[in-house]
Design a protein around this motif. Structure first.
Motif, PDB file in Angstrom:
ATOM      1  N   VAL A  54       0.863  -1.174   0.000  1.00  0.00           N
ATOM      2  CA  VAL A  54       0.000   0.000   0.000  1.00  0.00           C
ATOM      3  C   VAL A  54       0.906   1.232   0.000  1.00  0.00           C
ATOM      4  CG1 VAL A  54      -1.801   1.281   1.216  1.00  0.00           C
ATOM      5  CG2 VAL A  54      -1.794  -1.227   1.286  1.00  0.00           C
ATOM      6  N   THR A  92       1.558  15.248  -2.742  1.00  0.00           N
ATOM      7  CA  THR A  92       1.301  15.431  -4.174  1.00  0.00           C
ATOM      8  C   THR A  92       1.131  16.925  -4.480  1.00  0.00           C
ATOM      9  OG1 THR A  92       0.223  13.289  -4.253  1.00  0.00           O
ATOM     10  CG2 THR A  92      -0.209  14.779  -6.090  1.00  0.00           C
ATOM     11  N   THR A 119       3.735   5.544 -10.564  1.00  0.00           N
ATOM     12  CA  THR A 119       4.104   4.132 -10.500  1.00  0.00           C
ATOM     13  C   THR A 119       3.724   3.487 -11.817  1.00  0.00           C
ATOM     14  OG1 THR A 119       3.620   4.136  -8.126  1.00  0.00           O
ATOM     15  CG2 THR A 119       3.812   1.986  -9.197  1.00  0.00           C
ATOM     16  N   ILE A 151       0.272   4.682 -13.253  1.00  0.00           N
ATOM     17  CA  ILE A 151      -0.622   5.369 -12.317  1.00  0.00           C
ATOM     18  C   ILE A 151       0.068   6.692 -11.991  1.00  0.00           C
ATOM     19  CG2 ILE A 151      -1.731   5.323 -10.046  1.00  0.00           C
ATOM     20  CD1 ILE A 151      -2.746   3.090 -11.857  1.00  0.00           C
ATOM     21  N   LEU A 189      -1.214  10.050  -7.192  1.00  0.00           N
ATOM     22  CA  LEU A 189      -2.559  10.206  -6.644  1.00  0.00           C
ATOM     23  C   LEU A 189      -2.593  11.402  -5.697  1.00  0.00           C
ATOM     24  CD1 LEU A 189      -3.272   6.463  -5.807  1.00  0.00           C
ATOM     25  CD2 LEU A 189      -4.122   7.760  -7.767  1.00  0.00           C
ATOM     26  N   SER A 226      -4.485   9.650  -0.600  1.00  0.00           N
ATOM     27  CA  SER A 226      -5.106   8.524  -1.295  1.00  0.00           C
ATOM     28  C   SER A 226      -4.186   7.324  -1.164  1.00  0.00           C
ATOM     29  CB  SER A 226      -5.297   8.850  -2.775  1.00  0.00           C
ATOM     30  OG  SER A 226      -6.116   9.976  -2.934  1.00  0.00           O
ATOM     31  N   LEU A 284      -2.750   3.602  -3.034  1.00  0.00           N
ATOM     32  CA  LEU A 284      -2.619   2.641  -4.121  1.00  0.00           C
ATOM     33  C   LEU A 284      -2.285   1.312  -3.470  1.00  0.00           C
ATOM     34  CD1 LEU A 284      -2.293   1.867  -7.130  1.00  0.00           C
ATOM     35  CD2 LEU A 284       0.088   2.654  -6.950  1.00  0.00           C
ATOM     36  N   PHE A 304      -1.822  -2.899  -4.096  1.00  0.00           N
ATOM     37  CA  PHE A 304      -1.647  -3.894  -5.146  1.00  0.00           C
ATOM     38  C   PHE A 304      -1.023  -5.164  -4.588  1.00  0.00           C
ATOM     39  CE2 PHE A 304       1.901  -0.913  -5.317  1.00  0.00           C
ATOM     40  CZ  PHE A 304       3.016  -1.731  -5.341  1.00  0.00           C
ATOM     41  N   HIS A 360       6.552  -3.789 -10.941  1.00  0.00           N
ATOM     42  CA  HIS A 360       6.356  -2.347 -10.995  1.00  0.00           C
ATOM     43  C   HIS A 360       7.674  -1.605 -10.789  1.00  0.00           C
ATOM     44  CE1 HIS A 360       6.238  -3.381  -6.745  1.00  0.00           C
ATOM     45  NE2 HIS A 360       6.562  -2.127  -6.488  1.00  0.00           N
TER      46      HIS A 360
END
Length: 162
Positions: free
Chosen positions: A91, A97, A105, A113, A116, A120, A122, A124, A131
């Protein structure tokens, strides 16, 4: 959170055991801020685990590591392609940002991506999602990163280290 870790008096350093393209300065909560690690444990238990259960069916997550990673343009290009083999779920939470240019990423054969919004997340599958982090061209990018594993997999993780 960025302010809090800066007041701990610890310089963020890259892990010298990683290959050069994956060496990112990092602040590891377990080592440098046990009180913040307790808060991160609560976040895993109350927020991330229910989400991971609804998406992946993982309901018994443990923390492999929680850290803040610091990306900046000083001599860095895009990171190396990799998967997070020491965890089951990764995560990534952007902490600032808009304070930098670039970043993001990229997932192998899946696309990019873009960064964000701050706060937020991400999430996976760590072991199967190849990645890499994309280069930051200006400024400093800070990410809160959780590497989590399913408790039942502890013997598998130990065997992978041998």
């Amino acid at each position: 959170l960025i302010h809090e870790i800066k007041t701990c008096g610890v310089d963020m350093k890259a892990n010298p055991d990683e290959d050069e393209l994956r060496q990112i300065p990092e602040f590891i909560f377990r080592e440098h801020a046990p009180q913040l690690m307790e808060v991160m444990s609560l976040v895993v238990r109350e927020v991330i685990t229910p989400l991971a259960f609804s998406v992946y069916g993982h309901d018994n997550l443990s923390i492999a590591s929680v850290q803040v990673a610091h990306y900046n343009p000083k001599g860095k290009k895009a990171g190396a392609w990799h998967h997070d083999s020491s965890s089951d779920v990764t995560v990534v939470v952007p902490l600032n940002t808009g304070d930098y240019v670039g970043g993001g990423t990229e997932f192998w054969n899946q696309g990019i991506i873009e960064p964000l919004p701050t706060g937020s997340a991400l999430m996976f599958p760590a072991g199967s999602a190849m990645h890499r982090g994309l280069a930051v061209h200006e400024g400093d990018r800070y990410l809160l990163v959780f590497w989590l594993y399913v408790k039942q997999r502890i013997p598998d993780l130990v065997n992978n280290l041998l």
